[in-house]
Design an enzyme around this catalytic site. Structure first.
Site, mmCIF file in Angstrom:
data_model
loop_
_atom_site.group_PDB
_atom_site.id
_atom_site.type_symbol
_atom_site.label_atom_id
_atom_site.label_comp_id
_atom_site.label_asym_id
_atom_site.label_seq_id
_atom_site.Cartn_x
_atom_site.Cartn_y
_atom_site.Cartn_z
ATOM 1 N N ASN A 9 0.873 -1.174 0.000
ATOM 2 C CA ASN A 9 0.000 0.000 0.000
ATOM 3 C C ASN A 9 0.907 1.220 0.000
ATOM 4 O O ASN A 9 1.495 1.570 1.019
ATOM 5 C CB ASN A 9 -0.901 -0.018 1.245
ATOM 6 C CG ASN A 9 -1.763 1.233 1.339
ATOM 7 O OD1 ASN A 9 -1.807 2.031 0.401
ATOM 8 N ND2 ASN A 9 -2.438 1.398 2.460
ATOM 9 N N TRP A 10 1.020 1.813 -1.178
ATOM 10 C CA TRP A 10 1.945 2.954 -1.306
ATOM 11 C C TRP A 10 1.393 4.216 -0.654
ATOM 12 O O TRP A 10 2.116 5.196 -0.514
ATOM 13 C CB TRP A 10 2.217 3.243 -2.791
ATOM 14 C CG TRP A 10 2.973 2.176 -3.515
ATOM 15 C CD1 TRP A 10 3.447 0.987 -3.005
ATOM 16 C CD2 TRP A 10 3.368 2.200 -4.897
ATOM 17 N NE1 TRP A 10 4.089 0.274 -3.986
ATOM 18 C CE2 TRP A 10 4.057 0.991 -5.144
ATOM 19 C CE3 TRP A 10 3.190 3.120 -5.924
ATOM 20 C CZ2 TRP A 10 4.586 0.697 -6.413
ATOM 21 C CZ3 TRP A 10 3.701 2.827 -7.177
ATOM 22 C CH2 TRP A 10 4.397 1.627 -7.412
ATOM 23 N N LYS A 11 0.109 4.245 -0.368
ATOM 24 C CA LYS A 11 -0.551 5.445 0.174
ATOM 25 C C LYS A 11 -0.312 6.615 -0.792
ATOM 26 O O LYS A 11 -0.253 6.398 -1.996
ATOM 27 C CB LYS A 11 -0.066 5.709 1.597
ATOM 28 C CG LYS A 11 -0.187 4.436 2.450
ATOM 29 C CD LYS A 11 0.078 4.622 3.899
ATOM 30 C CE LYS A 11 -0.064 3.275 4.615
ATOM 31 N NZ LYS A 11 0.109 3.353 6.058
ATOM 32 N N HIS A 95 -9.289 1.167 5.113
ATOM 33 C CA HIS A 95 -8.009 1.438 5.767
ATOM 34 C C HIS A 95 -8.197 2.446 6.906
ATOM 35 O O HIS A 95 -9.026 3.354 6.801
ATOM 36 C CB HIS A 95 -7.002 1.986 4.741
ATOM 37 C CG HIS A 95 -5.605 1.962 5.264
ATOM 38 N ND1 HIS A 95 -5.128 2.926 6.117
ATOM 39 C CD2 HIS A 95 -4.600 1.065 5.112
ATOM 40 C CE1 HIS A 95 -3.873 2.631 6.442
ATOM 41 N NE2 HIS A 95 -3.532 1.507 5.844
ATOM 42 N N GLU A 97 -6.565 4.906 7.764
ATOM 43 C CA GLU A 97 -6.386 6.310 7.362
ATOM 44 C C GLU A 97 -7.649 6.852 6.696
ATOM 45 O O GLU A 97 -7.993 8.022 6.852
ATOM 46 C CB GLU A 97 -5.152 6.431 6.449
ATOM 47 C CG GLU A 97 -3.868 6.252 7.250
ATOM 48 C CD GLU A 97 -2.725 5.592 6.494
ATOM 49 O OE1 GLU A 97 -2.741 5.585 5.252
ATOM 50 O OE2 GLU A 97 -1.810 5.059 7.168
ATOM 51 N N GLU A 167 -4.891 -4.819 10.599
ATOM 52 C CA GLU A 167 -3.862 -3.788 10.751
ATOM 53 C C GLU A 167 -4.090 -3.032 12.058
ATOM 54 O O GLU A 167 -4.860 -2.055 12.079
ATOM 55 C CB GLU A 167 -3.934 -2.798 9.587
ATOM 56 C CG GLU A 167 -3.699 -3.414 8.234
ATOM 57 C CD GLU A 167 -3.171 -2.390 7.236
ATOM 58 O OE1 GLU A 167 -2.100 -2.643 6.680
ATOM 59 O OE2 GLU A 167 -3.796 -1.337 7.043
ATOM 60 N N GLY A 173 2.944 2.422 10.523
ATOM 61 C CA GLY A 173 3.883 3.531 10.344
ATOM 62 C C GLY A 173 4.666 3.891 11.595
ATOM 63 O O GLY A 173 5.327 4.930 11.657
ATOM 64 N N SER A 213 3.894 -2.078 10.068
ATOM 65 C CA SER A 213 5.349 -2.155 10.206
ATOM 66 C C SER A 213 5.924 -3.529 9.850
ATOM 67 O O SER A 213 6.838 -4.019 10.511
ATOM 68 C CB SER A 213 5.780 -1.732 11.619
ATOM 69 O OG SER A 213 5.401 -0.390 11.873
HETATM 70 P P1 13P Z 1 3.384 0.449 7.441
HETATM 71 O O1 13P Z 1 3.853 -0.870 6.858
HETATM 72 O O2 13P Z 1 4.132 1.621 6.919
HETATM 73 O O3 13P Z 1 3.306 0.371 8.932
HETATM 74 O O4 13P Z 1 1.869 0.650 6.908
HETATM 75 C C1 13P Z 1 0.970 -0.381 7.045
HETATM 76 C C2 13P Z 1 -0.261 -0.030 6.309
HETATM 77 O O5 13P Z 1 -0.983 0.879 6.672
HETATM 78 C C3 13P Z 1 -0.578 -0.806 5.097
HETATM 79 O O6 13P Z 1 -1.875 -0.563 4.664
#
Ligand code: 13P
Length: 255
Positions: A9-11, A95, A97, A167, A173, A213
């Site tokens: 997931n590149w966001k 997600h 976010e 998650e 993150g 992470s």
């Molecule tokens: P990180 O791997 O950067 O913690 O992010 C996880 C994530 O939100 C994947 O959707």
């Protein structure tokens, strides 16, 4: 059929130029991957990245969001039909976010899941608790409720087409990963819920990813857990070497 999968997931990271270079680099390093690999890219890159993976059946592309309606006056939004027409197979929904910054709740996410399935997309449904919930030891109840609401009114045949990503928000993150025991316990809980509501066969075949992470140095032990079928990877999916190593870690899993 293998349940194992690694999705990035590149966001909101990478320009189209950078994204294309990243996908090429990962595909060069990994070659024919030992597991399904999904690139979750920003909307503007979907078509270009889909072109790169075309003809490589173990690679696929995910959108990071879509709208719950079929079409209409929703400026700035993208529909499930548009994604399918562009050759996209997956869509990340729910997600944390999106929940936090765009006020998405499980009722809305449920509508998006239904729309995605109707259009022929595979939803990667994300759930997970915040730190205070984990500290209050309430995580199984809260995540259970998320899953129940998000999948409400779906048939077993529909649920069979969904990927779930657990998650924990406190691990996203932050560099703090859930321990393999914490991940396994929640994945087992989710699989049991699916089994109770939708049948043991749906549960046994369901892909349940861990996200939060995931890095090359913890992927192998996480993926060795019986109910952790791979990862949804944020930061480490932006580095070709790290993402390639995580893909290889998933490949060494039983199935
Ligand atoms: P990180 O791997 O950067 O913690 O992010 C996880 C994530 O939100 C994947 O959707």
């Amino acid at each position: 059929m293998s349940r194992t999968m690694v999705a990035g997931n590149w966001k909101m990271n990478t320009t189209p130029t950078q994204g294309t270079a990243l996908v090429r680099e990962v595909m060069e390093k990994v070659g024919n991957p030992p597991t399904k690999v999904v690139f979750g890219v920003p909307a503007i890159q979907l078509l270009a990245v889909q072109k790169l993976v075309e003809g490589h059946p173990n690679y696929a592309v995910a959108a990071q969001n879509m709208h719950q309606e079929q079409s209409g006056a929703y400026t700035g939004e993208i529909s499930a039909e548009m994604l399918v027409d562009a050759g996209i197979e997956y869509v990340i929904l729910g997600h944390s976010e999106r929940r936090d910054y765009f006020a998405e709740d499980d009722e809305l996410i449920n509508r998006k899941i239904i729309r995605a399935l109707e259009a022929g997309l595979t939803p990667i449904y994300c759930c997970g608790e915040k730190l205070d919930i984990r500290e209050a030891n309430n995580h199984e109840v809260v995540v259970g409720k998320q899953v129940e609401e998000a999948l409400s009114s779906l048939s077993p045949e529909q649920v069979a087409k969904i990927v779930i990503a657990y998650e924990p928000v406190w691990a996203i993150g932050t560099g703090v990963t859930a321990s393999k025991e914490q991940a396994q316990a929640m994945h087992d809980h989710i699989r049991r819920m699916i089994s109770n509501q939708f049948g043991s066969e749906v549960a046994a075949n369901m892909t349940i990813l861990y996200g939060g992470s995931v890095k090359p140095d913890n992927a192998t032990e996480l993926f060795a857990e019986p109910d952790v079928d791979g990862g949804l990877v944020g930061g480490a999916s932006l580095k070709a070497d790290d993402f390639a190593a995580i893909i290889q870690a998933a490949g060494s899993r039983r199935s």
